[in-house]
Design an enzyme around this catalytic site. Structure first.
Site, PDB file in Angstrom:
ATOM      1  N   ASP A  17       0.857  -1.180   0.000  1.00  0.00           N
ATOM      2  CA  ASP A  17       0.000   0.000   0.000  1.00  0.00           C
ATOM      3  C   ASP A  17       0.896   1.235   0.000  1.00  0.00           C
ATOM      4  O   ASP A  17       2.109   1.138  -0.159  1.00  0.00           O
ATOM      5  CB  ASP A  17      -0.962  -0.027   1.196  1.00  0.00           C
ATOM      6  CG  ASP A  17      -0.246  -0.062   2.542  1.00  0.00           C
ATOM      7  OD1 ASP A  17       0.967   0.265   2.610  1.00  0.00           O
ATOM      8  OD2 ASP A  17      -0.891  -0.416   3.538  1.00  0.00           O
ATOM      9  N   HIS A  18       0.338   2.383   0.234  1.00  0.00           N
ATOM     10  CA  HIS A  18       1.111   3.632   0.179  1.00  0.00           C
ATOM     11  C   HIS A  18       2.208   3.717   1.234  1.00  0.00           C
ATOM     12  O   HIS A  18       3.145   4.483   1.099  1.00  0.00           O
ATOM     13  CB  HIS A  18       0.164   4.832   0.306  1.00  0.00           C
ATOM     14  CG  HIS A  18      -0.409   4.979   1.684  1.00  0.00           C
ATOM     15  ND1 HIS A  18      -1.478   4.222   2.118  1.00  0.00           N
ATOM     16  CD2 HIS A  18      -0.046   5.761   2.730  1.00  0.00           C
ATOM     17  CE1 HIS A  18      -1.747   4.543   3.376  1.00  0.00           C
ATOM     18  NE2 HIS A  18      -0.914   5.475   3.762  1.00  0.00           N
TER      19      HIS A  18
END
Length: 133
Positions: A17-18
């Site tokens: 994810d980020h």
């Protein structure tokens, strides 16, 4: 569940994810790949083409104990047992390099199905493969 099988997984940026931590559904993909290595892709392919039989996840329970991060190479540790004539039980763990406990634990129940998605007994070829005969 006696023998432990090992399968290395490289964590790519696309898996995260980020924040650079693996997005949780991706662990199911890692587990699937590891199971395929235990059984053998050619055996699974032949079973489907010649007999119309395959496997589906019936139940999955996952416990997340630690984040797995971009660029790590993790060890997927797999054990299994036969549970009756239709089902196999798999314990799969994701181990980070140098870890003292598994980052993720998956308990996966698999059933054998035909092309019409009807429950079928585990085929002899799979039983022999999994039981080491």
């Amino acid at each position: 569940m006696n023998k432990t099988y090992h399968h290395a997984v490289q964590i790519y940026y696309e898996d995260t994810d980020h924040s650079g931590v693996v997005y949780h559904p991706n662990f199911l993909k890692y587990f699937e790949r590891a199971r395929e290595h235990v059984i053998d892709s050619n055996v699974l392919d032949k079973l489907w083409r010649e007999h119309g039989l395959g496997f589906a996840v019936y139940k999955a329970n996952m416990t997340f104990q630690d984040g797995v991060e971009f660029a790590e190479i993790c060890d997927i540790r797999t054990t299994y047992k036969i549970d009756g004539k239709y089902k196999t039980l798999w314990r799969q763990e994701v181990w980070r390099p140098g870890a003292v406990k598994a980052a993720v634990i998956g308990d996966i129940e698999m059933v054998c199905l035909d092309k019409n998605k009807r429950l079928q007994p585990l085929p002899e070829t799979i039983l022999k493969s999994l039981l080491g005969e």
